[in-house]
Design a protein around this motif. Structure first.
Motif: not given
Length: 370
Positions: A65-82, A239-246
């Motif tokens: 979707m032309a974005g980045l998720d900077l929380s994947v490592g933290a979320l994985m670590t949190m689940v690891d601790c749970f 990701g290709s064209a959000e405006g067109a998708a909308y």
């Protein structure tokens, strides 16, 4: 027929490049390895790659979707601790106690044995899924760019992980650890199926690493149906064209929510397996950051464009495989730790550059944005 094949090759050039590159480097690795190609080496490799592959798959969805998720490592670590609390597998059950601002709250007791382990795994995956849903809610309804929103939620997740595990610790059921981190033969003998793995028809499959089968099943059962669903196709359209998708009437917000929720589930799978593999939980901040950065590298190496709209999670799996094989080479050739980042950076740059060769053939600059 020939033209259709050529078009498909061009469309999947990055993915095919990753597959070919992985095959080459993995064969070279086994040639150089003292034990050669053996089941033990394959099991070790699959254990080390599984978590990164899951996190890379989780990263793929927002990147599409032309974005980045900077929380994947933290979320994985949190689940690891749970997981280090929920997958103990005590015969008498596992009490669920939580400390909230110094107040001890009892949430009940998980049943003992296999039912308790299965319920614990479901709870861990549910926690990861809820974390992904939270990311989606912040992005969609907060109208915040994913890279900023997930930077904030990632800090929350790592904070929860630190609260759960200020120091590395915990315990994972020994049978669960053995069953999921070894071969299918060991899995069958542990859970007592297929004549404890001794069935004649099962023998040709007994050497296959269990993590490899889990990875393939998750890709087939989770990713493939999502990609082919309306929500999955909408993700590609965004990701290709959000405006067109909308303007086409696609449910943009719902697709984004489902995409981030799926990412949370996949990151949760990685966290559960990491806990099972290490038999403990660890709120390791550098490790969380490394997994996040490596997940982005895996996505790019796997042929998914950071501009969105093209690529897929299967390519990211091969990107993760390539990254891990590079680290395997460091062990085989005994490269000094201080030199490893240098060689890894050079190899990654070369791999990404191979996937970007199509840019040199572009005559119309506008094609770069397709």
């Amino acid at each position: 027929m020939h033209s259709d094949f050529a078009i498909r090759v061009r469309q999947n050039f990055g993915f095919l490049t990753a597959v070919v590159l992985f095959c080459i480097v993995y064969v070279l690795y086994h040639v150089a390895h003292p034990k050669g190609f053996s089941s033990a080496v394959l099991i070790q490799n699959s254990n080390e790659v599984f978590t990164l592959a899951m996190v890379a798959m989780a990263q793929t969805v927002p990147v599409l979707m032309a974005g980045l998720d900077l929380s994947v490592g933290a979320l994985m670590t949190m689940v690891d601790c749970f997981a280090s609390y929920l997958l103990i597998g005590a015969a008498g059950g596992t009490p669920l106690n939580i400390d909230v601002i110094g107040i001890q709250l009892s949430l009940g007791t998980l049943p003992g044995g296999v039912p308790g382990l299965l319920l614990g795994i479901v709870m861990c995956l549910g926690i990861g899924t809820l974390g992904g849903l939270m990311n989606g809610i912040v992005v969609v309804y907060g109208r915040i760019q994913p890279i900023i929103a997930t930077l904030a939620t990632g800090a929350i997740y790592i904070g929860i992980a630190l609260h759960l595990r200020p120091q590395p610790g915990g315990k994972i059921d020994d049978d669960l650890n053995w069953a999921l981190t070894n071969s299918l033969g060991d899995f069958a003998s542990t859970v007592h199926i297929f004549d404890d793995g001794a069935a004649s028809w099962f023998a040709p499959l007994a050497w296959i690493p269990t993590p490899f089968l889990l990875l393939a099943l998750i890709a087939l059962i989770v990713w493939v149906p999502f990609k082919r669903s309306v929500a999955g196709r909408t993700v590609y359209a965004i990701g290709s064209a959000e405006g067109a998708a909308y303007m086409s009437g696609l449910a943009i917000d719902r697709a984004k929510l489902l995409a981030f929720t799926l990412g949370g589930f996949l990151a949760g799978c990685g966290g559960v397996f990491l806990a099972i593999q290490t038999s403990s939980g660890n709120a390791d901040i550098p490790q969380a950051g490394a997994y996040t950065l490596n997940s982005i590298a895996s996505v790019v190496i796997g042929g998914t464009s950071l501009l969105g709209g093209t690529g897929g999670a299967v390519g990211s799996i091969f990107g993760a495989l390539i990254l891990r094989v590079i680290s395997f080479f460091f062990r085989v050739f005994d490269i000094a730790p201080l030199l490893q980042p240098l060689f890894e950076g050079i190899i990654l740059l070369a791999a990404v550059s191979i996937g970007a060769l199509r840019v040199l053939r572009v005559k119309n600059t506008l094609e770069l944005f397709r």
